[in-house]
Design a protein around this motif. Structure first.
Motif, PDB file in Angstrom:
ATOM      1  N   GLN A  99       4.615  -9.345  -7.096  1.00  0.00           N
ATOM      2  CA  GLN A  99       4.058  -9.296  -6.160  1.00  0.00           C
ATOM      3  C   GLN A  99       2.308  -9.337  -6.161  1.00  0.00           C
ATOM      4  O   GLN A  99       1.552  -8.707  -5.288  1.00  0.00           O
ATOM      5  N   GLY A 100       1.810  -9.809  -7.280  1.00  0.00           N
ATOM      6  CA  GLY A 100       0.767  -9.888  -7.649  1.00  0.00           C
ATOM      7  C   GLY A 100      -0.041  -8.672  -8.117  1.00  0.00           C
ATOM      8  O   GLY A 100      -1.178  -8.687  -8.117  1.00  0.00           O
ATOM      9  N   LEU A 101       0.753  -7.823  -8.522  1.00  0.00           N
ATOM     10  CA  LEU A 101       0.056  -6.476  -8.984  1.00  0.00           C
ATOM     11  C   LEU A 101       0.398  -6.432 -10.277  1.00  0.00           C
ATOM     12  O   LEU A 101       1.120  -6.951 -11.135  1.00  0.00           O
ATOM     13  N   ASP A 102      -0.482  -5.618 -10.987  1.00  0.00           N
ATOM     14  CA  ASP A 102      -0.752  -5.017 -12.433  1.00  0.00           C
ATOM     15  C   ASP A 102       0.361  -4.299 -12.670  1.00  0.00           C
ATOM     16  O   ASP A 102       1.168  -3.821 -12.053  1.00  0.00           O
ATOM     17  N   THR A 103       0.506  -4.091 -14.010  1.00  0.00           N
ATOM     18  CA  THR A 103       1.703  -3.215 -14.343  1.00  0.00           C
ATOM     19  C   THR A 103       1.831  -1.628 -13.726  1.00  0.00           C
ATOM     20  O   THR A 103       2.721  -1.071 -13.941  1.00  0.00           O
ATOM     21  N   PRO A 108      -4.241  -5.150  -8.120  1.00  0.00           N
ATOM     22  CA  PRO A 108      -3.846  -6.551  -8.066  1.00  0.00           C
ATOM     23  C   PRO A 108      -3.943  -6.783  -9.620  1.00  0.00           C
ATOM     24  O   PRO A 108      -4.830  -6.494 -10.544  1.00  0.00           O
ATOM     25  N   SER A 109      -3.040  -7.920  -9.979  1.00  0.00           N
ATOM     26  CA  SER A 109      -3.251  -8.272 -11.454  1.00  0.00           C
ATOM     27  C   SER A 109      -4.345  -9.320 -11.662  1.00  0.00           C
ATOM     28  O   SER A 109      -4.855  -9.987 -10.829  1.00  0.00           O
ATOM     29  N   VAL A 110      -4.595  -9.329 -12.881  1.00  0.00           N
ATOM     30  CA  VAL A 110      -5.661 -10.117 -13.429  1.00  0.00           C
ATOM     31  C   VAL A 110      -5.435 -11.144 -14.633  1.00  0.00           C
ATOM     32  O   VAL A 110      -4.689 -10.891 -15.165  1.00  0.00           O
TER      33      VAL A 110
END
Length: 146
Positions: A99-103, A108-110
């Motif tokens: 869902q576009g999330l970081d760990t 949000p993830s990069v």
């Protein structure tokens, strides 16, 4: 007149407004609603069009998931009530890996290269890149009808 030109330059026409669960902390929904309403009304009073953004998902606890759902319901309702543009960032994140999330399940993830403004197919699999692109798309859409 230089003063008038300067005032026009520093007076924004639009404001992208995103107040997420991290920003709101543990406030009650009625407090969140009142604060968001005040931000919207001040923006309108200042001649600025507020563009409301839904908030991204969170994957910490059931409480966080429920809070995101509740906040997004409030945000969508506020946009509808004031007939404002809605930037549905939450929806844009749904099809992304995790869902576009970081760990950490919050941010949000990069992309690995860190280039969140390079809208390549690979970088568009990350939450911050999608945020930046959808923000620009929303600005373009709103400005095209102004």
């Amino acid at each position: 007149d230089l003063l008038r030109a300067t005032e026009a330059f520093i007076c924004p026409a639009l404001a992208l407004i995103m107040i997420g669960t991290n920003d709101s902390g543990g406030v009650a929904p009625d407090v969140y609603t009142a604060n968001l309403r005040r931000i919207v009304e001040i923006s309108i009073e200042m001649g600025v069009i507020p563009v409301l953004s839904t908030i991204p998902p969170q994957r910490l606890t059931a409480w966080h998931t429920a809070r995101v759902t509740e906040w997004n319901h409030i945000i969508r309702g506020m946009a509808s009530y004031y007939d404002l543009p809605l930037w549905d960032y939450w929806l844009a994140m749904q099809a992304l890996p995790n869902q576009g999330l970081d760990t950490d399940g919050i941010h949000p993830s990069v992309p690995p290269d860190g280039k969140t403004a390079f809208f390549t197919p690979g970088n568009l699999q990350y939450g911050y890149t999608v945020r930046n692109l959808t923000a620009l798309q929303m600005l373009r859409a709103v400005m095209s009808v102004m």
